[in-house]
Design a protein around this motif. Structure first.
Motif: not given
Length: 497
Positions: A448, A379, A456, A359, A451-454, A362-364
């Motif tokens: 980073r 997150a 899904r 994860v 801006s990292l989304a939790d 993929d995000r950062a």
């Protein structure tokens, strides 16, 4: 039913490959559906499972295959293999859920993972050495294409290193299998018969050489020190779901081979080499934890903890050969039970940790822990699941890691007090995971993390399901241990002959 569980993912792989017009979304859903159905069949098998007679298999199926060398399609399960079959089905379903948003050739990826699932299941249900070797080798091929095809930059080199190391190990394994066949009277590759009437009894030199060949092939796959050097680059460059399967399932093929093949078929040689095996296990425990402690790359850190955790398994199985230290076999039975439980626990927990590491990438785009900070605020679900995985890996009570490590050390120390030397490995594991938790999740939000989304929903279900099972085993280990313990007791009886 065993054959249906084995063949179903392979048939799905063929369908996915031969239907080029199948949409990407349909391919992903088909993979989830097949993995779900296979897990349902495994659960049905578990519910119907009864401990087979001593030395036998449950749900046994046998068909002639290569009659000239007495090799057959012979499959079945017992208390050593059934938990690993269930682990395989669970992990592949978790990976299928995790990959629901995959956009890079999802149809081919789904087909490859379905193929790989069948090969992994085949290793654990095979009751013939040639059949075992076939699935063992094809699993290497499948994982090579997973790493090379969907890995990060530099994955081609890491995949090649993985393939060369493990394929050379498999050649040594094949030489050992041929040695068992030649030494058996009558000649056979049937694993049940070889365990009932171990070949090379009374031939310590030949038995030792055959065991050395088998141990070398399995030690590379486990991996133990010093055969572990392919593991960190393979994990670092593999996709998240590739790392989860590699750590959660493929590494178990080595330790499963120890308890299924080496111990019961070469009991005299195993007893003679027991202290060497114990020493290798202790070194792997301490070395793996120390090197993991020094990593700044999260994925490499988790990879080195696999060396540490597989060291626990090798330590316990080595202690199982110390017959004179525990003539009644009670402590050694506990150690073997803990070793098999550790295989299951490590697969669940480390598989979840690798998915969580994926994860981050993929995000950062990086696994470097120094690039994050204060991640618990943006997150919280990710932070909570990572913390649970870390605590399970270090053996916190209430989680599966504690059940496994408690049995391993209880049985091993009772059989050989010197194995307490490996206990600091638990402290080192605690230190490295607490350090990672501090670097990633505490303090102000920076780097980073901003801006990292939790997680899904698909990621939450895949990782959360694995950790929920770890929690379930930690709180209610009875259903798992009741399956493993009779088989562990039989393994101790066989190695003590």
């Amino acid at each position: 039913m065993v054959s249906l569980i084995l063949v179903l993912p392979l048939l799905a792989a063929l369908v996915l490959v031969t239907l080029p017009r199948l949409s990407d979304a349909a391919a992903r859903r088909a993979w989830v559906g097949v993995a779900t159905l296979d897990l349902a069949l495994v659960l049905a098998l578990w519910l119907r499972y009864e401990t087979p007679p001593a030395g036998g298999l449950a749900f046994e199926e046998r068909l002639p295959w290569i009659p000239g060398v007495d090799s057959s399609y012979h499959v079945g399960v017992d208390g050593l293999s059934l938990p690993l079959v269930a682990l395989t089905a669970v992990l592949f379903l978790a990976c299928a859920l995790y990959a629901l948003r995959e956009s890079d050739r999802p149809r081919l990826q789904a087909a490859l993972f379905c193929f790989l699932q069948s090969m992994c299941l085949g290793v654990f249900v095979a009751a013939d050495l040639i059949l075992f070797f076939l699935f063992f080798d094809l699993s290497i091929v499948g994982m090579y294409f997973v790493i090379a095809g969907w890995g990060h930059q530099g994955a081609g080199r890491s995949a090649l290193k993985f393939f060369l190391y493990t394929f050379l190990g498999s050649l040594s394994l094949l030489a050992g299998f041929i040695g068992l066949y030649v030494g058996a009277s009558p000649h056979t590759f049937d694993m049940v018969e070889l365990a009932r009437q171990p070949p090379l009894s009374g031939s310590p030199l030949t038995g030792g050489l055959v065991l050395a060949a088998i141990l070398l092939g399995l030690a590379v796959k486990t991996p133990t020190v010093p055969f572990h050097t392919w593991l960190p680059p393979a994990h670092t460059d593999a996709p998240a779901i590739g790392s989860a399967v590699l750590a959660g399932v493929l590494l178990k093929m080595g330790t499963y081979g120890f308890v299924r093949i080496a111990m019961p078929m070469l009991p005299e040689a195993w007893r003679a080499w027991a202290w060497v095996i114990v020493a290798v296990g202790i070194v792997s425990v301490i070395y793996g934890a120390l090197v993991a402690l020094g990593q700044s790359d999260l994925k490499r850190m988790i990879a080195y903890t696999s060396v540490n955790h597989m060291g626990y398994v090798v330590l316990a199985l080595g202690a199982a050969g110390l017959v004179t230290a525990d003539p009644a076999g009670e402590a050694r039975t506990v150690a073997v039970t803990g070793a098999v439980t550790q295989m299951v626990s490590h697969g669940l927990v480390t598989g979840a940790l690798f998915l969580l590491a994926g994860v981050l990438h993929d995000r950062a785009g990086t696994y470097d822990m120094g690039a994050y900070g204060g991640l618990a605020r943006p997150a919280p679900r990710f932070a909570a699941l990572f913390a649970i995985g870390a605590f399970a890996s270090l053996g916190l009570p209430g989680l599966s890691g504690f059940i496994a490590e408690f049995q391993i050390f209880t049985g091993s120390i009772a059989a050989a007090p010197v194995t307490a030397i490996a206990l600091p490995g638990i402290l080192l594991t605690a230190a490295l995971f607490l350090r990672a938790l501090q670097r990633l999740f505490t303090g102000p939000v920076q780097g980073r993390s901003e801006s990292l989304a939790d997680l899904r929903p698909a990621e939450l279900w895949s990782v959360g399901g694995l950790l929920a099972l770890s929690l379930g085993i930690g709180l209610l280990p009875g259903p798992l241990l009741s399956v493993i313990e009779p088989a562990a007791r039989l393994a101790i009886d066989l190695v003590g002959r």
